[in-house]
Motif scaffolding. Structure first.
Motif, mmCIF file in Angstrom:
data_model
loop_
_atom_site.group_PDB
_atom_site.id
_atom_site.type_symbol
_atom_site.label_atom_id
_atom_site.label_comp_id
_atom_site.label_asym_id
_atom_site.label_seq_id
_atom_site.Cartn_x
_atom_site.Cartn_y
_atom_site.Cartn_z
ATOM 1 N N LEU A 279 -37.986 -3.677 0.028
ATOM 2 C CA LEU A 279 -37.531 -3.472 -1.331
ATOM 3 C C LEU A 279 -37.086 -2.030 -1.530
ATOM 4 O O LEU A 279 -37.673 -1.100 -0.968
ATOM 5 C CB LEU A 279 -38.639 -3.803 -2.327
ATOM 6 N N THR A 280 -36.055 -1.853 -2.319
ATOM 7 C CA THR A 280 -35.651 -0.515 -2.724
ATOM 8 C C THR A 280 -36.632 -0.021 -3.787
ATOM 9 O O THR A 280 -37.514 -0.760 -4.246
ATOM 10 C CB THR A 280 -34.239 -0.534 -3.316
ATOM 11 N N GLU A 281 -36.470 1.230 -4.208
ATOM 12 C CA GLU A 281 -37.338 1.744 -5.272
ATOM 13 C C GLU A 281 -37.185 0.905 -6.536
ATOM 14 O O GLU A 281 -38.174 0.565 -7.201
ATOM 15 C CB GLU A 281 -36.992 3.211 -5.565
ATOM 16 N N ALA A 282 -35.944 0.541 -6.860
ATOM 17 C CA ALA A 282 -35.712 -0.322 -8.022
ATOM 18 C C ALA A 282 -36.360 -1.684 -7.815
ATOM 19 O O ALA A 282 -36.934 -2.267 -8.742
ATOM 20 C CB ALA A 282 -34.208 -0.478 -8.273
ATOM 21 N N GLY A 283 -36.277 -2.207 -6.586
ATOM 22 C CA GLY A 283 -36.882 -3.500 -6.286
ATOM 23 C C GLY A 283 -38.385 -3.477 -6.472
ATOM 24 O O GLY A 283 -38.973 -4.438 -6.990
ATOM 25 N N ARG A 284 -39.021 -2.388 -6.059
ATOM 26 C CA ARG A 284 -40.475 -2.283 -6.227
ATOM 27 C C ARG A 284 -40.854 -2.233 -7.706
ATOM 28 O O ARG A 284 -41.866 -2.816 -8.123
ATOM 29 C CB ARG A 284 -41.006 -1.049 -5.489
ATOM 30 N N LYS A 285 -40.042 -1.567 -8.512
ATOM 31 C CA LYS A 285 -40.317 -1.510 -9.949
ATOM 32 C C LYS A 285 -40.170 -2.891 -10.592
ATOM 33 O O LYS A 285 -40.998 -3.310 -11.402
ATOM 34 C CB LYS A 285 -39.374 -0.507 -10.613
ATOM 35 N N VAL A 286 -39.104 -3.592 -10.210
ATOM 36 C CA VAL A 286 -38.876 -4.928 -10.759
ATOM 37 C C VAL A 286 -39.996 -5.871 -10.329
ATOM 38 O O VAL A 286 -40.497 -6.673 -11.122
ATOM 39 C CB VAL A 286 -37.505 -5.473 -10.305
ATOM 40 N N ALA A 287 -40.421 -5.770 -9.070
ATOM 41 C CA ALA A 287 -41.492 -6.623 -8.571
ATOM 42 C C ALA A 287 -42.787 -6.372 -9.335
ATOM 43 O O ALA A 287 -43.508 -7.313 -9.689
ATOM 44 C CB ALA A 287 -41.692 -6.386 -7.078
#
Length: 291
Positions: A66-74
């Motif tokens: 996951l990208t940084e944005a992906g980790r936040k969304v997750a």
């Protein structure tokens, strides 16, 4: 995120596919979990990224990262899921008079024992409908992958109600013909595949085998029992499985291996009548084997 995110309406299904990918670590694993093609997972995640205007997954690595944005969304989505599942648990069985559906997860050999007694349960609980999942993996009760689980280890989650409901006694078993035809030093062994080498009964089996190789490996206990009944070798089985296949203990006086059976469900459901009735029924299905 760019300006395209202003006023957007996210598709919950897209988020669900993304979370399956985030939790599973690969498109293939996420697809298996959701029961769809991996291309469907890729398409739904790409649609979510397009709607958000940012990449959620780094596709340059072999394993999904996951990208940084992906980790936040997750992180945000997981919190949303937890609340949604809590609402579902609160309302379970509180609707109008209709069938209540509960999912029960159990190791395949224990699921078979439950299935054998379902007719009697349904006769006294006609509004309860069970989905019986024979699974080797440990499902998440928090995320409602099942409502009740039977496990061969004691869960450690403080959010769960946990109680011991049975015991399995494992021995080395073989067919009468095989045991008569082979001396102890000439007997072969049947066990789980290498992916399950850390199972306690597999570790115990290896200690009994010494340096001898396994003549057959299978990830299914039923297959192992059938192979032992066919005279291929000795298998480590609980007593009820050996009895069902008319197998005999290779050495009745040898040490045995014991495993407890644990029943567990989410603490939010401890006062739910349907869950309490189902848990009580499941407990009666479990063997109480002794050494």
């Amino acid at each position: 995120m760019d300006g395209r995110t202003g006023g957007l309406m996210l598709d919950w299904d897209d988020l669900r596919y993304f979370m399956a990918l985030a939790d599973s670590g690969s498109l293939a694993a996420a697809a298996r979990k959701l029961g769809v093609e991996h291309a469907t997972v890729a398409r739904r995640v790409a649609a979510l990224e397009d709607r958000l205007g940012t990449a959620l997954v780094d596709r340059r690595t072999r394993r999904t990262q996951l990208t940084e944005a992906g980790r936040k969304v997750a992180s945000r989505t997981r919190a949303m899921e937890d609340e949604a599942f809590a609402i579902e648990r609160d309302l379970l069985g509180n609707g109008p008079e209709a069938a209540i559906e509960l999912a029960v997860s159990a190791p395949p050999q224990l699921a078979v024992l439950v299935a054998r007694r379902l007719v009697a349960f349904q006769s006294v609980q006609p509004t309860l409908r069970l989905t019986l999942l024979g699974q080797t993996r440990n499902v998440s009760l928090q995320r409602r992958e099942a409502d009740i689980a039977l496990r061969l280890f004691r869960p450690q989650d403080d959010g769960l109600i946990i109680r011991k409901v049975g015991t399995l006694c494992y021995r080395l078993y073989g067919s009468s013909a095989y045991l008569s035809a082979h001396r102890q030093s000439d007997r072969d062994f049947i066990g789980f595949d290498e992916g399950l080498d850390d199972l306690p009964q597999q570790v115990w089996l290896k200690a009994q085998m010494g340096d001898k190789p396994m003549v057959l490996r299978s990830n299914d206990l039923g297959v192992q029992a059938e192979a032992a009944a066919a005279g291929i070798g000795l298998a480590v089985l609980p007593a009820f499985a050996a009895k069902a296949h008319q197998l005999k203990a290779a050495d009745p006086k040898a040490p045995v291996f014991m495993r407890d059976i644990w029943l567990t469900f989410h603490r939010d459901l401890q006062k739910n009548a349907a869950v309490k009735a189902t848990a009580a029924f499941l407990a009666t299905c479990m063997p109480q084997e002794t050494g």
